[in-house]
Design a protein around this motif. Structure first.
Motif, mmCIF file in Angstrom:
data_model
loop_
_atom_site.group_PDB
_atom_site.id
_atom_site.type_symbol
_atom_site.label_atom_id
_atom_site.label_comp_id
_atom_site.label_asym_id
_atom_site.label_seq_id
_atom_site.Cartn_x
_atom_site.Cartn_y
_atom_site.Cartn_z
ATOM 1 N N VAL A 1 -22.369 27.233 7.442
ATOM 2 C CA VAL A 1 -22.782 28.390 8.226
ATOM 3 C C VAL A 1 -24.053 28.051 8.990
ATOM 4 N N VAL A 2 -24.110 28.489 10.235
ATOM 5 C CA VAL A 2 -25.283 28.279 11.084
ATOM 6 C C VAL A 2 -25.996 29.610 11.282
ATOM 7 N N LEU A 3 -27.297 29.607 11.014
ATOM 8 C CA LEU A 3 -28.147 30.758 11.330
ATOM 9 C C LEU A 3 -29.093 30.309 12.437
ATOM 10 N N ASP A 4 -28.836 30.779 13.623
ATOM 11 C CA ASP A 4 -29.569 30.339 14.821
ATOM 12 C C ASP A 4 -30.763 31.252 15.053
ATOM 13 N N ALA A 5 -31.943 30.773 14.669
ATOM 14 C CA ALA A 5 -33.174 31.541 14.877
ATOM 15 C C ALA A 5 -34.092 30.808 15.836
ATOM 16 N N SER A 6 -33.499 30.100 16.781
ATOM 17 C CA SER A 6 -34.282 29.387 17.776
ATOM 18 C C SER A 6 -34.943 30.367 18.739
ATOM 19 N N ILE B 1 -22.801 27.050 19.511
ATOM 20 C CA ILE B 1 -21.692 28.018 19.584
ATOM 21 C C ILE B 1 -20.406 27.300 19.980
ATOM 22 N N ARG B 2 -20.518 26.442 20.977
ATOM 23 C CA ARG B 2 -19.333 25.705 21.440
ATOM 24 C C ARG B 2 -18.737 24.858 20.319
ATOM 25 N N VAL B 3 -19.569 24.145 19.591
ATOM 26 C CA VAL B 3 -19.073 23.249 18.543
ATOM 27 C C VAL B 3 -18.488 24.032 17.376
ATOM 28 N N THR B 4 -19.155 25.105 16.960
ATOM 29 C CA THR B 4 -18.649 25.866 15.811
ATOM 30 C C THR B 4 -17.341 26.582 16.130
ATOM 31 N N GLN B 5 -17.078 26.810 17.418
ATOM 32 C CA GLN B 5 -15.818 27.449 17.799
ATOM 33 C C GLN B 5 -14.704 26.440 18.078
ATOM 34 N N ASP B 6 -15.057 25.146 18.024
ATOM 35 C CA ASP B 6 -14.086 24.081 18.261
ATOM 36 C C ASP B 6 -13.570 23.578 16.914
ATOM 37 N N ALA B 7 -12.374 24.006 16.536
ATOM 38 C CA ALA B 7 -11.831 23.658 15.218
ATOM 39 C C ALA B 7 -11.721 22.149 15.029
ATOM 40 N N ASP B 8 -11.381 21.421 16.080
ATOM 41 C CA ASP B 8 -11.233 19.974 15.968
ATOM 42 C C ASP B 8 -12.566 19.293 15.682
ATOM 43 N N ALA B 9 -13.661 19.857 16.234
ATOM 44 C CA ALA B 9 -14.978 19.227 16.092
ATOM 45 C C ALA B 9 -15.527 19.349 14.682
ATOM 46 N N ARG C 1 -26.399 34.581 15.137
ATOM 47 C CA ARG C 1 -27.633 34.512 15.909
ATOM 48 C C ARG C 1 -28.629 35.527 15.371
ATOM 49 N N PHE C 2 -29.846 35.061 15.046
ATOM 50 C CA PHE C 2 -30.929 35.984 14.703
ATOM 51 C C PHE C 2 -31.794 36.130 15.950
ATOM 52 N N PRO D 1 -21.478 35.072 19.428
ATOM 53 C CA PRO D 1 -20.328 35.600 18.673
ATOM 54 C C PRO D 1 -20.730 36.735 17.730
ATOM 55 N N GLN D 2 -21.866 36.557 17.044
ATOM 56 C CA GLN D 2 -22.411 37.580 16.153
ATOM 57 C C GLN D 2 -23.925 37.512 16.255
#
Length: 268
Positions: free
Chosen positions: A69-74, A86-94, A104-105, A242-243
């Motif tokens: 899980v990624v919590l993006d607080a950048s 976001i792009r990588v986490t939505q790419d099932a192959d990656a 996203r926080f 996404p969230q």
């Protein structure tokens, strides 16, 4: 157990890291500078990674650290890392063989409804106007955007406040700022110091980013109101997260659901 990847470097990410450490969830925190490591708790479950990630390295990073899980607080303006993750986490192959959740926080925005505060979509849009011409302008925008203002050095009296780092000072000089128009300070900047600096340089216009209270935007708004200085706030770039949440409680609950659910699956 899968790890949390906390994309850090902000005040809020430090708060989140302490909450994660209290729950003893395994977590790797990524920051771009060595100095940022001091923000985070020393705990067995927390690992701080320092560096800049190339977009092509993200799948390898996720697999190496077993990220679930990624919590993006950048920072709100650190858009490239957010877009790439976001792009990588939505790419099932990656990210095979396991999906990676993303949250996203986002720090709350401040409303621009008071007199003397001007909001604008981007730096590029700002420089298409004549708002700065003939003004004594203080830029509190970080060093990465200073080069955009180089053509304006002969149209306005520009000053900048940047972080006390070599790369920031070199960027300011390259953008045409002389040493007497550069001040290097590490935030937070108090109300009293902010007001004194504006008075010292006889500032008539201040440009800042919509970075919220943690970025000192509220202090600048109050000082601008007191001194009658025009404050131009550059809006945050629009990203379709996404969230997203601005609640620490909600963020920790989200992480707990993901971590506990996947731990339960492993035990089954």
């Amino acid at each position: 157990m899968k790890r949390i990847w906390l994309i850090g470097g902000t005040e809020e990410s430090a708060t989140l890291a302490r909450a994660i450490a209290a729950l003893q969830f395994p977590c790797v925190v990524s920051v771009t500078t060595e100095s940022a490591t001091s923000l985070y708790p020393i705990a067995p479950s927390i690992q701080v990674w320092v560096g800049k990630l190339d977009p092509n390295e993200l799948p390898r990073f996720i697999k190496k650290y077993n990220i679930g899980v990624v919590l993006d607080a950048s920072h709100p303006f650190a858009v490239e890392i957010s877009k790439n993750v976001i792009r990588v986490t939505q790419d099932a192959d990656a990210v095979n063989p396991h999906p990676v959740a993303y949250l996203r926080f986002e720090r709350p925005t401040l409303t621009t409804d008071e007199t003397g505060v001007w909001s604008i979509e981007s730096f590029e849009k700002l420089l298409e106007t004549d708002w700065l011409r003939g003004q004594r302008v203080l830029l509190t925008i970080g060093y990465r955007f200073l080069s955009l203002f180089k053509p304006w050095q002969d149209k306005a009296m520009l000053f900048t406040r940047i972080l006390p780092s070599q790369v920031a000072v070199e960027a300011a000089i390259e953008a045409g700022f002389s040493s007497d128009r550069i001040i290097a300070l590490r935030p937070p900047i108090s109300y009293e110091l902010e007001r004194s600096l504006w008075r010292q340089w006889q500032i008539s216009t201040v440009i800042t980013k919509a970075s919220g209270s943690p970025g000192g935007e509220d202090v600048k708004r109050n000082v601008a109101k007191e001194l009658g200085v025009k404050l131009i706030v550059v809006e945050r770039p629009a990203i379709a997260y996404p969230q997203v949440t601005n609640s620490v409680t909600e963020a920790i609950a989200f992480l707990s659901r993901i971590i506990n659910d996947r731990s339960a699956r492993i035990q089954e």
